[in-house]
Design a protein around this motif. Structure first.
Motif, short mmCIF file in Angstrom:
data_model
loop_
_atom_site.label_atom_id
_atom_site.label_comp_id
_atom_site.label_asym_id
_atom_site.label_seq_id
_atom_site.Cartn_x
_atom_site.Cartn_y
_atom_site.Cartn_z
N SER A 1 62.94 78.47 62.99
CA SER A 1 61.53 77.93 63.75
C SER A 1 61.77 76.72 64.48
N ASP A 2 62.66 75.83 64.22
CA ASP A 2 62.76 74.43 65.01
C ASP A 2 63.95 74.54 65.96
N SER A 3 63.81 74.41 67.19
CA SER A 3 64.70 74.58 68.36
C SER A 3 65.78 73.15 68.11
N HIS A 4 65.22 72.10 67.58
CA HIS A 4 65.98 70.94 67.56
C HIS A 4 67.18 71.24 66.22
N LEU A 5 67.05 72.08 65.57
CA LEU A 5 68.08 72.67 64.52
C LEU A 5 68.74 74.06 65.10
N HIS A 6 68.96 74.27 66.26
CA HIS A 6 69.68 75.40 66.69
C HIS A 6 71.26 74.71 67.29
N THR A 7 71.81 74.26 66.22
CA THR A 7 72.77 73.54 66.27
C THR A 7 74.04 74.37 65.52
N PHE B 1 75.49 77.59 60.59
CA PHE B 1 76.32 77.87 59.29
C PHE B 1 75.54 77.60 58.12
N LEU B 2 74.43 76.69 57.94
CA LEU B 2 73.96 76.48 56.79
C LEU B 2 72.86 77.58 56.65
N TYR C 1 82.94 67.96 70.87
CA TYR C 1 82.13 68.68 70.04
C TYR C 1 81.65 69.93 70.88
N PRO C 2 80.58 69.60 71.76
CA PRO C 2 79.88 70.81 72.30
C PRO C 2 80.64 71.92 72.86
N VAL C 3 81.65 71.18 73.56
CA VAL C 3 82.65 72.04 73.99
C VAL C 3 83.49 73.09 72.82
N ILE C 4 84.01 72.39 72.06
CA ILE C 4 84.61 72.99 70.98
C ILE C 4 83.79 73.91 70.03
N MET C 5 82.64 73.67 69.73
CA MET C 5 81.87 74.23 68.77
C MET C 5 80.83 75.09 69.39
N ASN C 6 81.28 75.83 70.32
CA ASN C 6 80.34 76.47 71.38
C ASN C 6 79.80 77.82 70.53
N PRO C 7 78.67 78.24 71.10
CA PRO C 7 78.12 79.38 70.31
C PRO C 7 78.99 80.79 70.04
N ARG C 8 79.95 81.10 70.97
CA ARG C 8 80.83 82.05 70.91
C ARG C 8 81.78 81.87 69.62
#
Length: 321
Positions: free
Chosen positions: A63-69, A74-75, A144-151
């Motif tokens: 529900s929180d877009s700030h937690l879409h990381t 994984f949590l 980090y943003p490049v390595i841990m991408n959504p894919r």
């Protein structure tokens, strides 16, 4: 081959070779009727807290877009694995206590064993993936943003699920090789693969090798990943000059490290108790810690030590009201 029911009679004094077993008898946690009522209430309370706590984590993250990381992605998957891990055994245990019956069908036993292994291995894999995520965040923050991408995040979760599925089916395939059992009494309150192997009439040496080899591979790889990740994390933290900076960096993985210690600590406790103690009920108590208490505490550990989760839960409560 058709499987026929077998019910043991008290007059049998020698072990029987039983073919066509369709039911097993699970271990009763207590023979005292009053204590059984207390245990049923305790198990039900812990199960509800586990399911509700992990569902709140999933809802808060979604529900929180700030937690879409990646970390919270994984949590939320870990919370799903916790719910499945607990749901494979505890509802059946509660029903058994209430009905004063510990019978489980052959098919039900294999299904429970398969799901228990699947979700347990899934949790093990996800803890290793989360350790890798913290390693990249702390040791390579700019990339980090490049390595841990959504894919990559989706791929890691998919691989964790597939490896866990392979491990669970390996256990199933090993047990399905046997059609003859020495007894129907399982010395555990759930269908433990090692317990089923010990009941087999034929020689299980090769089957034990296959099962324990698979368990060691699927157990060794996640543990090695966790240890290596935290070795690099600690090395990186020690290079930070200020004490406040070290604490700030380490606090980002404090909750995960607590869950890792709790998961592997209780798992080691189950193994040691079964190896040292001859009493099945003492081993069952250790299993309760591993199966029920650990998944129940995980949401509290992440919510109480995480400011972002607290904010998301507060927003979720306000929306509901």
């Amino acid at each position: 081959m058709k499987r026929f029911s077998y019910f043991p009679f008290p007059s049998y004094t020698e072990p029987q070779n039983l073919t066509g077993v369709s039911e097993f008898l699970l271990l009763e946690l207590s023979d005292d009727p009053e204590l059984q009522t207390v245990l049923a209430g305790l198990f039900l309370s812990m199960y509800l807290v586990t399911v509700l706590g992990n569902l709140l984590i999933i809802l808060a993250v979604g529900s929180d877009s700030h937690l879409h990381t990646p970390m919270y992605f994984f949590l939320s998957n870990l919370s799903l694995a916790d719910i499945g891990f607990t749901s494979t055994t505890i509802p059946k245990t509660i029903v058994d206590i209430q009905t004063h019956s510990s019978v489980i069908s052959y098919v039900g036993c294999l299904t429970q064993m398969s799901l228990f292994t699947l979700f347990g291995c899934m949790e093990d894999m996800l803890l290793a993936v989360m350790a890798y995520d913290r390693f990249v965040a702390i040791c390579h923050p700019l990339h980090y943003p490049v390595i841990m991408n959504p894919r990559l995040c989706g791929f890691l979760v998919l691989v964790s699920f597939l490896l866990s599925l392979v491990e669970s089916q390996l256990h199933n395939f090993t047990v399905l090789q046997f059609t003859c059992f020495k007894d129907v009494d399982i010395s555990s309150f759930f269908c433990d693969p090692s317990q089923l192997l010990s009941l087999a009439c034929s020689d299980t040496f090769l089957n034990n090798i296959v099962m324990y080899f698979g368990a060691s591979i699927f157990g060794f790889l996640p543990i090695s990943g966790v240890l290596y990740s935290y070795y690099k994390i600690i090395s990186s933290i020690l290079r930070v000059a200020s004490l406040g900076g070290r604490y700030k960096v380490f606090s980002t993985c404090g909750s995960h490290l607590t869950v890792v210690c709790l998961f592997y600590g209780t798992g080691l406790g189950v193994y040691l108790s079964s190896a040292v103690s001859p009493s099945p009920r003492k081993g069952a108590v250790a299993s309760v810690m591993y199966i029920v208490v650990t998944p129940m505490l995980n949401p509290f550990i992440y919510s109480l030590r995480n400011r972002d989760i607290k904010k998301a839960l507060w927003k979720l409560q306000n929306r509901t009201v």
